[in-house]
Design an enzyme around this catalytic site. Structure first.
Site, PDB file in Angstrom:
ATOM      1  N   CYS A 156      -0.996   2.688   6.240  1.00 47.07           N
ATOM      2  CA  CYS A 156      -0.796   3.598   5.103  1.00 47.07           C
ATOM      3  C   CYS A 156      -0.530   5.022   5.585  1.00 47.07           C
ATOM      4  O   CYS A 156       0.299   5.740   5.022  1.00 47.07           O
ATOM      5  CB  CYS A 156      -2.012   3.589   4.181  1.00 47.07           C
ATOM      6  SG  CYS A 156      -2.384   1.969   3.495  1.00 47.07           S
TER       7      CYS A 156
HETATM    8  C1  BEZ Z   1      -3.448  -0.331   6.918  1.00 46.84           C
HETATM    9  O1  BEZ Z   1      -2.988   0.574   6.234  1.00 46.84           O
HETATM   10  O2  BEZ Z   1      -3.397  -0.303   8.131  1.00 46.84           O
HETATM   11  C2  BEZ Z   1      -4.086  -1.524   6.264  1.00 46.84           C
HETATM   12  C3  BEZ Z   1      -4.749  -1.389   5.061  1.00 46.84           C
HETATM   13  C4  BEZ Z   1      -5.337  -2.502   4.473  1.00 46.84           C
HETATM   14  C5  BEZ Z   1      -5.248  -3.735   5.097  1.00 46.84           C
HETATM   15  C6  BEZ Z   1      -4.554  -3.876   6.291  1.00 46.84           C
HETATM   16  C7  BEZ Z   1      -3.960  -2.759   6.888  1.00 46.84           C
END
Ligand code: BEZ
Length: 210
Positions: free
Chosen positions: A45
């Protein structure tokens, strides 16, 4: 509720990093990209939001406003914004909805319980100036989206709204376009440059200026 292409994008009022927003009022007749991410302070994110912030000039050129959504509170979004600036090199320059009550997430079907928990998956909605949904995209939580592809689709939507054309496989701005089936080849030769009839139903032409 599932949302289909051509549906009106549901309106909502929500707390965001830029205060309370009424989505349709905030959009104000512009194009919009509404996208969700699973959670603040997560790696994928962070890269996605940094990239989106860095593309502000490109979105602005196309008349597109961007708004993100997750179920984290506004204080968390504000704390994370610092990381986005430091890691991505651009300040967070678009609002993030703090959807703690999951109103927006449920309205747009952004929570997919089979994907693990009650956070949002990576949904994208491109909404046109008349508030119609023109593209939907859903990615799993562990896979970052390609915002170059989102920009490409915006370019294609704006082009195909402005002229009777379609865009072929792997089209990029400046590539040849396809003349719409509703237009005769004779008419296409009047309107477009370099028309080539490969089949009666497949006519290439130079991308028109819009
Ligand atoms: C991420 O943004 O890295 C992420 C968020 C939730 C689940 C898996 C990855």
């Amino acid at each position: 509720m599932s949302i289909r292409l051509g549906d009106e994008a549901p309106n909502f009022t929500a707390e965001t990093t830029e205060g309370t927003i009424d989505f349709h009022q905030w959009k104000d007749g512009n194009w919009a990209v509404l996208f969700s991410h699973p959670a603040d302070f997560t790696p994928v994110c962070t890269t996605e939001l940094g990239r989106t912030a860095s593309l502000k000039g490109e979105f602005d050129k196309r008349g597109v406003k961007v708004i993100g959504v997750s179920v984290d509170p506004v204080e968390s979004h504000n704390g994370w914004a610092q990381d986005i600036t430091e890691v991505g090199g651009t300040d967070l320059n678009f609002p993030l909805v703090a959807d703690q009550d999951r109103n927006v997430s449920e309205l747009y079907d952004m929570i997919h319980p089979g994907e693990g928990d009650t956070s949002t998956v990576r949904s994208v909605f491109i909404v046109d100036p008349k508030n119609k949904v023109r593209l939907t995209l859903t990615y799993p939580k562990s896979i970052g989206r390609n915002f170059g592809e989102i920009m490409r689709v915006i370019d294609a939507l704006q082009l195909t709204d402005a002229a009777p054309v379609s865009t072929p496989v792997d089209w990029q701005p400046g590539d040849r376009i396809i003349v719409a089936p509703t237009m005769s080849t004779d008419d296409a030769r009047q309107r477009f440059e370099d028309v080539e009839e490969v089949r009666p139903y497949l006519r290439w032409a130079k991308q028109p200026q819009t």
